[in-house]
Design a protein around this motif. Sequence first.
Motif, PDB file in Angstrom:
ATOM      1  N   ILE A 126       0.720  -1.027   0.093  1.00  0.00           N
ATOM      2  CA  ILE A 126       0.005   0.246   0.046  1.00  0.00           C
ATOM      3  C   ILE A 126       0.871   1.242   0.071  1.00  0.00           C
ATOM      4  CG2 ILE A 126      -1.787  -1.173   1.283  1.00  0.00           C
ATOM      5  CD1 ILE A 126      -1.042   0.401   3.802  1.00  0.00           C
ATOM      6  N   SER A 127       0.377   2.425  -0.214  1.00  0.00           N
ATOM      7  CA  SER A 127       1.216   3.476  -0.403  1.00  0.00           C
ATOM      8  C   SER A 127       1.733   3.916   0.815  1.00  0.00           C
ATOM      9  CB  SER A 127       0.333   4.715  -0.973  1.00  0.00           C
ATOM     10  OG  SER A 127      -0.616   4.990   0.244  1.00  0.00           O
ATOM     11  N   GLU A 128       1.403   3.684   1.890  1.00  0.00           N
ATOM     12  CA  GLU A 128       2.057   3.737   3.348  1.00  0.00           C
ATOM     13  C   GLU A 128       3.455   3.419   3.186  1.00  0.00           C
ATOM     14  OE1 GLU A 128       1.634   2.565   7.729  1.00  0.00           O
ATOM     15  OE2 GLU A 128      -0.151   2.965   6.774  1.00  0.00           O
ATOM     16  N   VAL A 129       3.476   1.958   2.860  1.00  0.00           N
ATOM     17  CA  VAL A 129       4.608   1.227   2.985  1.00  0.00           C
ATOM     18  C   VAL A 129       5.511   1.561   1.814  1.00  0.00           C
ATOM     19  CG1 VAL A 129       5.584  -1.198   3.007  1.00  0.00           C
ATOM     20  CG2 VAL A 129       3.560  -0.642   4.197  1.00  0.00           C
ATOM     21  N   GLU A 159      -0.088  15.362  -0.811  1.00  0.00           N
ATOM     22  CA  GLU A 159      -1.230  14.295  -1.561  1.00  0.00           C
ATOM     23  C   GLU A 159      -0.528  13.279  -2.537  1.00  0.00           C
ATOM     24  OE1 GLU A 159      -2.968  17.525   0.622  1.00  0.00           O
ATOM     25  OE2 GLU A 159      -1.249  17.758  -0.971  1.00  0.00           O
ATOM     26  N   GLU A 160       0.562  13.994  -3.215  1.00  0.00           N
ATOM     27  CA  GLU A 160       1.197  13.065  -4.079  1.00  0.00           C
ATOM     28  C   GLU A 160       2.015  11.945  -3.181  1.00  0.00           C
ATOM     29  OE1 GLU A 160       1.915  16.118  -7.769  1.00  0.00           O
ATOM     30  OE2 GLU A 160       3.179  16.144  -6.093  1.00  0.00           O
ATOM     31  N   VAL A 161       2.462  12.118  -2.256  1.00  0.00           N
ATOM     32  CA  VAL A 161       3.162  11.144  -1.447  1.00  0.00           C
ATOM     33  C   VAL A 161       2.357  10.055  -1.142  1.00  0.00           C
ATOM     34  CG1 VAL A 161       4.843  10.902   0.358  1.00  0.00           C
ATOM     35  CG2 VAL A 161       5.330  12.702  -0.610  1.00  0.00           C
ATOM     36  N   LEU A 162       1.291  10.519  -0.447  1.00  0.00           N
ATOM     37  CA  LEU A 162       0.418   9.730   0.010  1.00  0.00           C
ATOM     38  C   LEU A 162      -0.323   8.802  -0.831  1.00  0.00           C
ATOM     39  CD1 LEU A 162      -1.418  11.973   2.986  1.00  0.00           C
ATOM     40  CD2 LEU A 162       0.530  10.267   3.017  1.00  0.00           C
ATOM     41  N   GLY A 163      -0.322   9.087  -2.057  1.00  0.00           N
ATOM     42  CA  GLY A 163      -0.909   8.347  -3.186  1.00  0.00           C
ATOM     43  C   GLY A 163      -0.006   7.577  -4.013  1.00  0.00           C
ATOM     44  N   MET A 164       1.422   7.461  -3.380  1.00  0.00           N
ATOM     45  CA  MET A 164       2.499   6.894  -4.307  1.00  0.00           C
ATOM     46  C   MET A 164       2.266   5.530  -4.369  1.00  0.00           C
ATOM     47  SD  MET A 164       6.444   7.150  -3.286  1.00  0.00           S
ATOM     48  CE  MET A 164       6.335   9.128  -3.349  1.00  0.00           C
ATOM     49  N   ASN A 197      10.498   3.740  -0.479  1.00  0.00           N
ATOM     50  CA  ASN A 197      11.054   4.542  -1.355  1.00  0.00           C
ATOM     51  C   ASN A 197      12.114   5.879  -0.586  1.00  0.00           C
ATOM     52  OD1 ASN A 197      10.064   3.654  -3.674  1.00  0.00           O
ATOM     53  ND2 ASN A 197       8.353   4.899  -3.868  1.00  0.00           N
ATOM     54  N   ALA A 198      11.674   6.338   0.578  1.00  0.00           N
ATOM     55  CA  ALA A 198      12.509   6.980   1.243  1.00  0.00           C
ATOM     56  C   ALA A 198      13.604   6.515   1.859  1.00  0.00           C
ATOM     57  CB  ALA A 198      11.474   7.572   2.416  1.00  0.00           C
ATOM     58  N   PHE A 199      13.620   5.174   2.391  1.00  0.00           N
ATOM     59  CA  PHE A 199      14.829   4.596   2.764  1.00  0.00           C
ATOM     60  C   PHE A 199      15.775   4.367   1.587  1.00  0.00           C
ATOM     61  CE2 PHE A 199      16.586   0.295   3.172  1.00  0.00           C
ATOM     62  CZ  PHE A 199      17.531   0.470   4.394  1.00  0.00           C
ATOM     63  N   ILE A 244      13.932  12.474  -9.377  1.00  0.00           N
ATOM     64  CA  ILE A 244      13.607  11.181  -9.074  1.00  0.00           C
ATOM     65  C   ILE A 244      13.090  10.331 -10.316  1.00  0.00           C
ATOM     66  CG2 ILE A 244      12.515   9.540  -7.334  1.00  0.00           C
ATOM     67  CD1 ILE A 244      12.416  12.003  -5.499  1.00  0.00           C
ATOM     68  N   SER A 245      13.540   9.133 -10.511  1.00  0.00           N
ATOM     69  CA  SER A 245      13.093   8.394 -11.497  1.00  0.00           C
ATOM     70  C   SER A 245      12.543   7.107 -10.836  1.00  0.00           C
ATOM     71  CB  SER A 245      14.202   8.026 -12.304  1.00  0.00           C
ATOM     72  OG  SER A 245      14.479   9.178 -13.192  1.00  0.00           O
ATOM     73  N   ASP A 246      11.392   6.404 -11.441  1.00  0.00           N
ATOM     74  CA  ASP A 246      11.077   5.210 -10.939  1.00  0.00           C
ATOM     75  C   ASP A 246      12.151   4.084 -11.342  1.00  0.00           C
ATOM     76  OD1 ASP A 246      10.371   4.231 -13.272  1.00  0.00           O
ATOM     77  OD2 ASP A 246       8.318   4.623 -13.143  1.00  0.00           O
ATOM     78  N   ASN A 247      11.944   2.822 -10.904  1.00  0.00           N
ATOM     79  CA  ASN A 247      12.799   1.834 -11.373  1.00  0.00           C
ATOM     80  C   ASN A 247      12.467   1.159 -12.656  1.00  0.00           C
ATOM     81  OD1 ASN A 247      10.641   0.330 -10.548  1.00  0.00           O
ATOM     82  ND2 ASN A 247      11.578  -1.267  -9.349  1.00  0.00           N
ATOM     83  N   GLN A 248      11.694   1.916 -13.311  1.00  0.00           N
ATOM     84  CA  GLN A 248      11.518   1.624 -14.698  1.00  0.00           C
ATOM     85  C   GLN A 248      12.004   2.544 -15.722  1.00  0.00           C
ATOM     86  OE1 GLN A 248       9.851  -1.688 -15.555  1.00  0.00           O
ATOM     87  NE2 GLN A 248      10.027  -1.727 -13.145  1.00  0.00           N
ATOM     88  N   GLY A 249      12.756   3.458 -15.136  1.00  0.00           N
ATOM     89  CA  GLY A 249      13.412   4.429 -15.935  1.00  0.00           C
ATOM     90  C   GLY A 249      12.557   5.786 -16.194  1.00  0.00           C
TER      91      GLY A 249
END
Length: 388
Positions: free
Chosen positions: A191-194, A370-375, A199-201, A352-357
């Motif tokens: 879920i977004s929380e985890v 809001e964007e963080v909470l919906g990550m 991602n922050a870690f 910041i990029s995702d692990n798909q580039g």
Amino acid sequence: MKKRGQFITSCLALMVLMTVVLVGCGSNNNTSSNAKATEAGATTTAATEATATTEPAVKKPTVAFVYIGPPGDGGYTYQHDQGRQYMEKELGIKADFVENVPESADAERIITELAQSHDIVFTTSFGYMDFTLNVAGKFPNVKFLHASGYKTTENMGTYFGKNYQASYLSGIAAGKMTKNNQLGYVGAFPISEVIYNLNAFTLGAQSVNPDVKVNVVWTNTWYDPTTERQAAISLLDKGADVLLAYQDSPATLQAAAERGAFAGGNDSDMSKYAPDNYLTNPVWNWGPYYVKAVQAVMDGTWKSEQYSGDMADGMVELAPFGNKIPDDVKKLVEDAKSKIITGELEVFTGPISDNQGNVKVQDGQKLTLEEVLGMNWLVKGVEGTIPQ
């Protein structure tokens, strides 16, 4: 005539004497009455003043908590229970709680039962969100506060904190302590929380060691020591020498200690389980918020809101470092912590990029809360996927 004159004179003298006596007696009676009137007036005034200065007692609300696990889990529920006890002490309120409530229809039944006899109900896990919302609609006079969710109504608010700030700091420590640049993350639910904490870690670790990789394993548990231990072992078998877990048990830390690796848990200080192998990890401090929320209800000022605490207001903290963490690593973390508290450092600042580039945050831009909470994406450097 003389005798009569003497008699009259004597009578007059007697009358004068009687008048004086009567006047004196009347004067004494009046003085006594006035004294009594003054005393009665003073008593009345004192009673009036006492009534005016005595404030009516404030009715203390009845409060209940719904826990996902046992207070003795040493993690998430333990911290909520510490917060409950803090609130009780500060406000003189004895709150009720129900533990080990599953995130299922049974939760709605329990929340409903509590709403029938309580003024405030705190539901402390993400999976209670829709159940809390349903019950809130049936009990408009009860205040409901849900932890980690995003749905609100007039009598239902949410509360949580930016624990990703402390996850970032834990990542800095992990990035400096790894010897082979292989980190592991035991994720609870996808879920977004985890996700945003993972991602922050990762971003924290990369800020001091750009070569690190973070392998993630999902357990779909909040508190299941056996499952979490197996997940930790699988990461250790892949070569990870520093782990972080998002569950409530110390199983990951204990498994890492057996292999001579470092690890941290979540929610509370877990150093006692393996002090020489302990890294650090995010810690919750719920007490001040619980006092604030209940006091607002007592004052009649409570309004539904989406409250988000952070390291600046103390809701989010970082656990003490383990025995073997060097001073230079501690200083790096403490310096970053100071910048987070002042606002100089924002965790999710681009590029910041995702692990798909794919670029998810442009250079210089910052994600909104809001964007963080919906990550729902993983940053570059995380090896793994989000189960659908």
